[in-house]
Design a protein around this motif. Structure first.
Motif, PDB file in Angstrom:
ATOM      1  N   GLY A  55      -0.220  19.277  -4.375  1.00  0.00           N
ATOM      2  CA  GLY A  55      -0.677  17.994  -4.688  1.00  0.00           C
ATOM      3  C   GLY A  55      -2.139  17.942  -4.769  1.00  0.00           C
ATOM      4  N   ASN A  58      -7.834  15.720  -1.464  1.00  0.00           N
ATOM      5  CA  ASN A  58      -8.642  14.574  -1.068  1.00  0.00           C
ATOM      6  C   ASN A  58      -9.690  15.189  -0.175  1.00  0.00           C
ATOM      7  N   THR A 118      -7.088  16.578   2.860  1.00  0.00           N
ATOM      8  CA  THR A 118      -5.767  16.394   2.666  1.00  0.00           C
ATOM      9  C   THR A 118      -5.358  16.760   1.382  1.00  0.00           C
ATOM     10  N   ASN A 120      -2.143  15.328  -1.337  1.00  0.00           N
ATOM     11  CA  ASN A 120      -1.242  14.243  -1.765  1.00  0.00           C
ATOM     12  C   ASN A 120      -0.391  14.751  -2.778  1.00  0.00           C
ATOM     13  N   ASP A 121       1.009  14.875  -2.648  1.00  0.00           N
ATOM     14  CA  ASP A 121       2.025  15.393  -3.129  1.00  0.00           C
ATOM     15  C   ASP A 121       2.720  14.218  -4.201  1.00  0.00           C
ATOM     16  N   ARG A 124       3.460  11.343  -0.076  1.00  0.00           N
ATOM     17  CA  ARG A 124       2.578  11.137   1.047  1.00  0.00           C
ATOM     18  C   ARG A 124       1.261  12.044   1.210  1.00  0.00           C
ATOM     19  N   GLU A 125       0.406  11.531   1.923  1.00  0.00           N
ATOM     20  CA  GLU A 125      -0.862  12.381   2.191  1.00  0.00           C
ATOM     21  C   GLU A 125      -0.394  13.075   3.456  1.00  0.00           C
ATOM     22  N   ARG A 219       0.244  10.693  11.894  1.00  0.00           N
ATOM     23  CA  ARG A 219       0.045  11.320  10.452  1.00  0.00           C
ATOM     24  C   ARG A 219       0.375  12.783  10.514  1.00  0.00           C
TER      25      ARG A 219
END
Length: 273
Positions: A55, A58, A118, A120-121, A124-125, A219
């Motif tokens: 992903g 970030n 992170t 992100n795919d 979800r993150e 998370r």
């Protein structure tokens, strides 16, 4: 005397064979783990599972010296692998297109510096924790590097040559003097022949990550463990798997060849056979 020299030579070659063998085994295990994890990656992440995701990065906070490292002036850096190299001769080619293309320098320190980022795919993150990589490779703290130790050893290269990390898209090699705001352990006399090299994870770029899931404060976090290494690649899992398979072949052949030479040398030195 001759027998002693042959025996010592055989021991050294045997140690090399074992090292190449361990590299081949590690590459094979990583390739298998990633293939299985990618095929079985669940839609809902549960603590303790091993998953493989790809992903967009970030970056939440950057690691030490990232603002002084001229990798990407526009995007933030989430983490980077680095090494310090000292020239044995003064002909380092800073325009080399391949990592480590110049063999006239010795790596005397390396490490992994990470901020918070992170991936992100699209579903979800997921937060990425690289602490296991740093601990496993005995990563040197870049802010405490000493120029008194400039000997290249296997330990000094561990972070840079990690089989768990494949970063190729954002790479720099510059004289230490060009890294703003840091002396990187280099005194005035060594600035001209000491170089800083880094490969980075950059905000907005694609990253493939495989690791073990934990849920922290609600998370999902991917991290590494002795049972489930953390794997990072900016080339995607397909390319990384191809690279690992090539490593299995290369290191496997090298291990076997060195083992044969070692057995002959030890047999001659010890009078066996």
């Amino acid at each position: 005397m001759v027998e002693a020299v042959r025996t010592i030579f055989g021991v050294v070659i045997l140690a090399s064979s074992l090292w190449f063998g361990s590299r081949a085994i590690t590459a094979g295990m990583l390739s298998h783990s990633m293939s299985v994890s990618e095929a079985e990656s669940p839609s809902t992440l549960v603590g303790g599972e091993t998953v493989a995701i790809e992903g967009t990065v970030n970056v939440r906070s950057s690691p030490p010296l990232s603002n002084s490292v001229p990798i990407d002036e526009e995007e933030s850096i989430g983490a980077y692998v680095w090494r310090l190299k000292k020239a044995e001769s003064y002909n380092y080619n800073l325009d080399a297109e391949e990592l480590g293309a110049d063999m006239n320098l010795i790596t005397y320190a390396s490490g992994i510096e990470s901020g918070t980022f992170t991936v992100n795919d699209g579903q979800r993150e997921i937060w990425i924790d690289t602490d296991w990589l740093a601990q496993t490779h005995g990563s040197t703290d870049i802010t405490t590097v000493s120029s008194d130790w400039t000997v290249s050893t296997w330990l000094s290269k561990r972070s840079w040559e990690s089989q768990y990390i494949q970063l190729e898209d954002h790479w720099i090699a510059v004289p230490v003097a060009d890294v703003d705001g840091s002396d990187l352990g280099a005194d005035d006399e060594s600035l001209d022949d000491t170089y800083f090299e880094a490969r980075a994870i950059v905000d907005g770029e694609e990253l493939a990550v495989c690791g073990e899931v934990t849920v922290e404060q609600g998370r999902p976090v991917l991290h590494g463990s002795d049972e489930t290494p953390l794997v990072l690649s900016d080339q995607g899992f397909e390319e990384f798997n191809s690279s690992l398979r090539r490593q299995v072949l290369k290191y496997g052949l090298a291990s076997g060849g060195f083992a044969v030479i070692a057995s002959l040398a030890l047999g001659s030195g010890l009078g066996i056979g």
